[in-house]
Design an enzyme around this catalytic site. Structure first.
Site, short mmCIF file in Angstrom:
data_model
loop_
_atom_site.label_atom_id
_atom_site.label_comp_id
_atom_site.label_asym_id
_atom_site.label_seq_id
_atom_site.Cartn_x
_atom_site.Cartn_y
_atom_site.Cartn_z
CE LYS A 179 7.33 83.10 43.89
NZ LYS A 179 7.16 81.44 44.02
CG ASP A 197 5.50 87.71 47.62
OD1 ASP A 197 6.48 88.62 47.83
OD2 ASP A 197 4.62 86.84 47.89
#
Ligand code: SF4
Length: 269
Positions: A179, A197
């Site tokens: 991420k 997320d």
């Protein structure tokens, strides 16, 4: 690392609002899926009762996907991330610090920190102990301080002090995972990446736009279905949608831009 599990969709048996334990260090947009995050699983997707029915949910047509992102674009042509930063290095540090923390909490700490340390050299000169003082209001700050010092050392030793531009190199940095790499590649270098997320994961599953059991599945599905022309900003549109409209506990379906397209059986419109 916060393990995100998907709850299936249901029409026949609505489930109560999701129960996400309130925590001072709860994941924020762009947070919660990284190496250093160690939290119990949080259920963010649709409810278990409809797990079987998820395959029966009609997938979005390409025209519907285009329509949804056209609306997001019209409403907010240049969406911005909410993590404050000055350059690719401070963006990288901010994302690493943001695991299991809110953007607002990270910004509060980094505003002062980045005044004195906005490069790897300055961060090393500051040192781990003083860095800890700057970020002690952020969850897991001791471990994060270690990672920031270690990644700064690695940037200087292996990358000439410059934040690298490839996923593999970014993911090799202490405290950085997929991420983080996606956020840095997208925000610092304009790559069409999709950082998943907690918000993006929830929106992808709830709407039926990109169902997946893991953040990676949702990421790959979003990349597959979203037209290239929207990919640069898609990450921020979906985060902002999840943060301010498609809320985990009480989605604001009545003001949702895509409520006619959303497949969530429990939507309130
Ligand atoms: S209609 Fe409701 S559940 Fe669907 S995307 Fe909008 S806010 Fe989320």
């Amino acid at each position: 690392m916060a393990k995100i599990t998907r709850r299936p969709l249901t029409k026949s048996k609505p489930t109560p609002p999701q129960r996400v334990k309130k925590s001072r260090n709860r994941p924020a947009a762009g947070q919660g899926l990284e190496k250093s995050a160690k939290k119990p699983a949080t259920k963010l997707g649709p409810s278990r009762a409809t797990k079987k029915s998820i395959k029966a949910i009609k997938p979005w047509t390409p025209a519907e996907v285009r329509e949804a992102f056209s609306r997001f674009r019209k409403a907010n042509p240049e969406p911005k991330g909410e993590l404050e930063h000055l350059n690719p290095y401070t963006l990288l540090v901010a994302v690493v610090l943001s695991a299991q923390a809110t953007d607002a909490g990270v910004n509060k700490a980094t505003r002062e920190l980045f005044r004195v340390a906005d490069t790897p050299q300055k961060m090393l000169a500051l040192g781990e102990e003083r860095l800890r003082d700057y970020i002690k209001t952020i969850g897991l700050y001791r471990n994060k301080a270690k990672n920031v010092i270690a990644l700064s050392e690695k940037l200087l030793a292996e990358f000439g002090g410059v934040v690298p531009r490839t996923r593999a190199e970014l993911e090799s940095l202490p405290g950085a995972g997929r991420k983080t790499a996606n956020v840095v590649l997208n925000m610092a270098y304009g790559e069409r990446t999709m950082a998943v997320d907690t918000h993006v994961f929830r929106v992808g599953n709830r709407t039926g736009l990109a169902p997946g059991n893991t953040p990676l599945e949702v990421e790959l599905e979003l990349e597959r279905v979203i037209p290239a022309e929207f990919m640069l900003h898609a990450h921020h549109w979906l985060i902002l949608h999840g943060r301010y409209t498609c809320l985990a506990r009480k989605p604001r379906c009545e003001v949702c831009l895509i409520n006619d397209l959303c497949r969530w059986p429990e939507k309130t419109v």
